[in-house]
Write a protein that holds these residues in place. Structure first.
Motif, mmCIF file in Angstrom:
data_model
loop_
_atom_site.group_PDB
_atom_site.id
_atom_site.type_symbol
_atom_site.label_atom_id
_atom_site.label_comp_id
_atom_site.label_asym_id
_atom_site.label_seq_id
_atom_site.Cartn_x
_atom_site.Cartn_y
_atom_site.Cartn_z
ATOM 1 N N SER A 1 2.154 0.376 2.498
ATOM 2 C CA SER A 1 1.684 0.621 1.153
ATOM 3 C C SER A 1 0.667 1.729 1.373
ATOM 4 C CB SER A 1 1.009 -0.619 0.572
ATOM 5 O OG SER A 1 -0.180 -0.918 1.296
ATOM 6 N N THR A 2 0.285 2.438 0.352
ATOM 7 C CA THR A 2 -0.696 3.497 0.573
ATOM 8 C C THR A 2 -1.992 2.960 1.176
ATOM 9 O OG1 THR A 2 0.163 5.108 -1.013
ATOM 10 C CG2 THR A 2 -2.195 5.167 -0.597
ATOM 11 N N PRO A 3 -2.582 1.859 0.659
ATOM 12 C CA PRO A 3 -3.827 1.400 1.282
ATOM 13 C C PRO A 3 -3.664 0.958 2.733
ATOM 14 C CG PRO A 3 -3.570 0.454 -0.908
ATOM 15 C CD PRO A 3 -2.267 1.107 -0.562
ATOM 16 N N SER A 4 -2.595 0.205 3.042
ATOM 17 C CA SER A 4 -2.463 -0.297 4.411
ATOM 18 C C SER A 4 -2.204 0.839 5.400
ATOM 19 C CB SER A 4 -1.365 -1.364 4.496
ATOM 20 O OG SER A 4 -0.088 -0.845 4.196
ATOM 21 N N VAL A 5 -1.494 1.864 4.984
ATOM 22 C CA VAL A 5 -1.299 3.018 5.867
ATOM 23 C C VAL A 5 -2.604 3.790 6.020
ATOM 24 C CG1 VAL A 5 -0.092 5.205 6.168
ATOM 25 C CG2 VAL A 5 1.152 3.213 5.324
ATOM 26 N N HIS A 6 -3.290 3.992 4.911
ATOM 27 C CA HIS A 6 -4.532 4.765 4.927
ATOM 28 C C HIS A 6 -5.568 4.163 5.866
ATOM 29 C CE1 HIS A 6 -7.780 7.242 3.098
ATOM 30 N NE2 HIS A 6 -8.514 6.159 3.276
#
Length: 442
Positions: free
Chosen positions: A280-285
């Motif tokens: 997800s964008t947050p978990s990758v970020h």
């Protein structure tokens, strides 16, 4: 006009640009606050991205005058290409540091010209959320896609049709009925359909739970039933409810461990598992170690939104998406302004409602993108937006006459994009340099 000063935006933590990042004074990336762990960041140089080869529709011009944000009928959707490019460059650098392939989720932009810019080369890997997206992007030359929604058996003929055109489209499964359908369709078509087993890493929605014997059983059924076991896939949707750096990093690590654990179980059973896909964008970020993962899927980072800002993924100056609306009336006794942008323009997403800062249905700014302090979209009807000051704000309601144009930053970029037929594309200013059609439907 009485325009309130914008409130200070919380500073955001971003992935380190180099091993020495964060060692200077005033910077503590290991702190608990995901918003304020580092007092400054550098975007680094924006990478050169190829111009779209086909697809953009250039806006109408009157004589030599380019259309601007003051010209089009409202409401309409604006995409700031310069901001999107900066978001892309930052995520690409982060994926490179993690040693994983970036497979962008194109459900956020839902547009061929935008996808061409996001992917750079349409042969690069992509993720889609509808077969309509897959078909449109395949027509534009995209040949490597994951349809990241559990497959409905009735849609398999469309999957096969794309694969027969040379598109390597993989599907997602998490139960025996789906596996049986994929295997039967593969046998009937005389070609194996690649499938990834969806693993539930956080109890958010679909997927097989870690350690479930069905992971190996369904993997074997795919491999021996005429289909292809491509690998495993998970999505840490609970990352949208993590508000500190330690929580985000822990969830990213859990997502990785669950996915790699499932892959190891398949391999221990003698099965192949070439793809381990997370994101997800947050978990990758917020990920710091992706050992065992082959690729990451993220989408909303491309345009960003108020939810991402609330999670510490980016700030207001990273938001490439906004809706232009016009003030059409006033209700002074109620402290309201009325605009022509209701939920058909903004969506009804209330993703910030459970976050530390609730942004209503959107944060209101002037036509240059500067927020009016605490002015929010408080309510939406189908074609009406009701604006007012944030609860508890001491700031006065700005004096905005009928006809005033505003920009509204949305809660959820993906949902807002899906409400519109096209993007009015700007490049940091107010001139509309291109119009990019948006793919709608399933």
């Amino acid at each position: 006009m009485n325009q309130a000063a914008p409130p200070p935006m919380r500073q955001m933590w971003h992935p380190p640009e180099d091993p020495d990042h964060g060692k200077g004074p005033g910077c503590n990336p290991s702190g608990e606050d995901a918003y304020g762990a580092c007092a400054a960041r550098a975007f680094g140089p924006t990478i050169e991205l190829p111009a779209a080869d086909a697809g953009p529709v250039h806006p109408g011009q009157e004589g030599d005058a380019m259309s601007t944000l003051a010209d089009l009928d409202t409401p309409f959707l604006v995409l700031d290409r310069d901001r999107m490019d900066a978001n892309l460059a930052r995520m690409r650098r982060h994926a490179e540091r993690l040693g994983v392939t970036l497979r962008p989720h194109l459900k956020t932009v839902k547009s061929v010209p935008a996808a061409q810019r996001v992917l750079g080369d349409m042969a690069n890997p992509a993720t889609v959320s509808t077969l309509q997206e897959a078909e449109a992007f395949a027509e534009a030359g995209c040949t490597d896609m994951i349809y990241a929604v559990g497959i409905a058996p009735a849609k398999l003929p469309r999957v096969i049709a794309l694969r027969k055109r040379g598109v390597d489209l993989a599907v997602v499964v998490d139960n025996a009925a789906q596996v049986d359908a994929v295997c039967a369709a593969s046998r009937d078509a005389g070609t194996p359909i690649p499938a990834l087993l969806e693993i539930d890493s956080d109890g958010h929605r679909s997927g097989l739970r870690p350690g479930d014997p069905q992971i190996v059983a369904l993997g074997r059924a795919l491999a021996e039933g005429g289909a292809e076991l491509r690998g495993v896939l998970t999505h840490a949707g609970e990352s949208y409810g993590c508000f500190t750096l330690s929580e985000q990093e822990a969830l990213a690590a859990k997502e990785r461990d669950v996915a790699t654990g499932a892959a190891e179980a398949l391999r221990a059973a003698g099965l192949t598992c070439p793809v381990v896909s997370v994101g997800s964008t947050p978990s990758v970020h917020f990920a710091t170690d992706m050992t065992g993962v082959t690729e990451v899927r993220a989408g909303v980072f491309t345009l960003s939104d108020l939810v991402m800002a609330g999670l510490g993924v980016g700030g207001l100056d990273d938001m490439a998406l906004s809706v232009v609306a016009t003030v059409i009336g006033h209700q002074p006794d109620r402290g309201w302004l009325i605009t022509d942008a209701g939920f058909m323009a903004l969506s009804r997403d209330r993703g910030t409602a459970q976050m530390p800062v609730d942004q209503g249905f959107g944060l209101v700014a002037d036509l240059d993108g500067r927020p009016f302090g605490d002015l929010l979209v408080l309510k939406t009807n189908q074609e009406h937006g009701i604006l007012g000051m944030r609860e508890g704000s001491a700031a006065p309601l700005p004096e905005l006459p009928v006809g005033t144009r505003l920009r509204i930053y949305p809660n959820h970029a993906c949902a807002t994009v899906a409400m519109h037929p096209s993007f009015a594309v700007i490049a940091g200013g107010d001139e509309i340099v291109e119009t990019w059609p948006i793919e709608r439907g399933w």
